[in-house]
Scaffold this motif. Structure first.
Motif, mmCIF file in Angstrom:
data_model
loop_
_atom_site.group_PDB
_atom_site.id
_atom_site.type_symbol
_atom_site.label_atom_id
_atom_site.label_comp_id
_atom_site.label_asym_id
_atom_site.label_seq_id
_atom_site.Cartn_x
_atom_site.Cartn_y
_atom_site.Cartn_z
ATOM 1 N N SER A 19 -4.804 6.673 -13.766
ATOM 2 C CA SER A 19 -5.323 6.186 -13.326
ATOM 3 C C SER A 19 -7.824 6.349 -13.449
ATOM 4 O O SER A 19 -8.278 5.757 -13.310
ATOM 5 C CB SER A 19 -5.549 6.216 -11.430
ATOM 6 N N MET A 20 -7.307 7.870 -13.436
ATOM 7 C CA MET A 20 -9.009 7.979 -13.969
ATOM 8 C C MET A 20 -9.274 7.880 -15.398
ATOM 9 O O MET A 20 -10.348 7.704 -15.159
ATOM 10 C CB MET A 20 -8.257 10.032 -14.249
ATOM 11 N N ALA A 92 -5.659 3.317 -4.535
ATOM 12 C CA ALA A 92 -4.595 2.919 -6.307
ATOM 13 C C ALA A 92 -3.247 3.934 -6.034
ATOM 14 O O ALA A 92 -2.260 2.914 -7.469
ATOM 15 C CB ALA A 92 -5.333 3.664 -7.128
ATOM 16 N N GLN A 93 -3.171 3.782 -4.875
ATOM 17 C CA GLN A 93 -1.534 4.386 -4.906
ATOM 18 C C GLN A 93 -0.336 3.415 -4.397
ATOM 19 O O GLN A 93 0.637 3.079 -5.004
ATOM 20 C CB GLN A 93 -1.350 5.185 -3.699
ATOM 21 N N GLY A 94 -0.881 2.988 -2.922
ATOM 22 C CA GLY A 94 -0.339 1.515 -2.777
ATOM 23 C C GLY A 94 1.488 1.959 -1.931
ATOM 24 O O GLY A 94 2.065 1.524 -1.623
ATOM 25 N N LEU A 95 0.834 3.054 -1.458
ATOM 26 C CA LEU A 95 2.063 2.829 -0.451
ATOM 27 C C LEU A 95 1.397 3.297 0.760
ATOM 28 O O LEU A 95 0.471 3.162 1.451
ATOM 29 C CB LEU A 95 2.249 4.914 -0.555
ATOM 30 N N ILE A 96 2.426 3.383 2.185
ATOM 31 C CA ILE A 96 2.001 3.461 3.159
ATOM 32 C C ILE A 96 1.346 4.457 4.000
ATOM 33 O O ILE A 96 -0.047 4.247 4.590
ATOM 34 C CB ILE A 96 3.673 2.931 4.764
ATOM 35 N N LYS A 97 0.995 5.672 3.466
ATOM 36 C CA LYS A 97 0.926 7.249 4.213
ATOM 37 C C LYS A 97 -0.739 6.908 3.282
ATOM 38 O O LYS A 97 -2.165 7.714 3.860
ATOM 39 C CB LYS A 97 2.297 7.834 3.287
ATOM 40 N N SER A 98 -1.024 6.324 1.872
ATOM 41 C CA SER A 98 -1.947 6.362 1.210
ATOM 42 C C SER A 98 -2.981 5.301 1.811
ATOM 43 O O SER A 98 -4.051 4.946 2.364
ATOM 44 C CB SER A 98 -2.234 5.566 0.215
ATOM 45 N N SER A 99 -2.374 4.018 1.898
ATOM 46 C CA SER A 99 -3.401 3.257 3.055
ATOM 47 C C SER A 99 -3.636 3.787 4.560
ATOM 48 O O SER A 99 -4.960 2.976 4.774
ATOM 49 C CB SER A 99 -2.555 2.118 3.518
ATOM 50 N N MET A 100 -2.867 4.567 5.007
ATOM 51 C CA MET A 100 -3.660 4.214 6.343
ATOM 52 C C MET A 100 -4.262 5.711 6.568
ATOM 53 O O MET A 100 -5.523 5.811 7.374
ATOM 54 C CB MET A 100 -1.913 5.368 7.046
#
Length: 335
Positions: A19-20, A92-100
């Protein structure tokens, strides 16, 4: 006008590196933009010293599994950054925890649409949903997401012509004692997150014995140390002391070639424009790295499904080490 953004990419090392690469191009398009990056504390050193990042925010979301108290600690930490009033948050992760995490920070959030990520529920939190096939190359996916979120384009040529984007400072000077001035320095990355992603230690030893060059091995845990010691006992190779990530970045930047499994330290070579050979078995080579004139792959005959990886597939060990030796000679321009 977007003046301040937050990028959320929590883990793991290779994913963060992939991603960087977008940072350089964001700054080219918007030179005055401020960029904060939210990451798991284990991996913050990967981002450290990058001049394109204004602030690295270290989270420890994994600690929540061990302690309910940590849930509130991490929640309050993320909430404390709400006052930054980000113009845009990119998950940029696309996981539930990152979206929260993104939703706590603000409402203007960009992320993958529900059909473009493994945890489709994450897209519920995004105000701008971006579509790209999950099976596409991960570097292309990340650059596409980040650039579209900011209304510009990053081309394949841009990526191929990128500048090195890992930086180090005050590294352990011991690493320089292991580098040769008279021979090519080849770094072996012998570990990985799954046993089935690890190439045969016997074949690694035969690679060393096939080339009269200066071979080095780094390791990160006791299992990797045992593999390294086996290779040392069966070939002429130097096993370095355990390095921190900052010193590992420095070492990778100084060697002539990296040969390793599909794992974060191997991907450092691509990020630093250092020649590399990445060995693939049960993970998709076309998806997990970027082919260049100096960054090559070698893979087993198995064709993995990125939507359902098989951790019990050990096809990586089918790869003939002679083919790796041949590729190494070509990259190093030696007979």
């Amino acid at each position: 006008m977007v003046q301040k953004i937050a990028i959320i990419k929590l883990s793991a090392m290779g994913d963060i590196i992939h991603s960087m690469v977008a940072l350089e191009f964001i700054k080219k398009k918007y030179p005055n933009i401020e960029i904060d990056w939210f990451v798991e504390s284990t991996f913050y050193v990967i981002l450290e010293n990058n001049p394109n990042i204004n602030k690295i925010v270290k989270l420890n979301l994994k600690s929540i599994k061990k302690s309910k108290k940590e849930f509130f600690t991490q929640l309050n930490l993320v909430r404390s950054f709400k006052k930054e009033n980000y113009d845009l948050i990119i998950d940029a992760q696309g996981l539930i925890k990152s979206s929260m995490v993104a939703r706590i920070l603000g409402k203007n959030i960009a992320g993958f649409c529900k059909n473009s990520t493994r945890e489709s529920l994450a897209s519920f939190f995004y105000s701008k949903k971006i579509s790209i096939d999950y099976k596409e190359n991960v570097i292309d996916r990340n650059c596409f997401l980040i650039s579209k979120a900011l209304n510009f384009d990053i081309s394949k040529d841009d990526i191929l012509n990128k500048k090195p984007f890992l930086f180090y400072k005050d590294e352990d000077k011991t690493i320089y004692e292991y580098l040769s001035k008279g021979k090519k320095n080849i770094l072996l990355i012998v570990g990985a997150s799954w046993k089935s992603k690890i190439y045969s230690k016997e074949k690694f030893a035969r690679i060393v014995n096939s080339l009269d060059e200066n071979f080095l091995i780094v390791w990160g845990n006791e299992e990797e140390k045992q593999i390294a010691d086996f290779i040392r006992e069966n070939s002429k190779v130097s096993v370095l002391p355990k390095l921190d990530l900052n010193s590992l970045k420095a070492l990778v930047s100084k060697v002539d070639l990296v040969i390793g499994n599909d794992t974060g330290p191997t991907h450092m070579a691509w990020a630093l424009n250092i020649p590399s050979i990445t060995i693939f078995g049960n993970t998709p080579a076309y998806r997990n790295t970027y082919l260049t004139d100096i960054n090559k792959i070698i893979k087993s005959s198995f064709s993995p499904n990125p939507l359902k990886l098989d951790k019990n597939n050990f096809s990586i060990n089918e790869i003939d080490e002679k083919n790796i030796v041949k590729m190494a000679k070509e990259l190093l321009c030696i007979e």
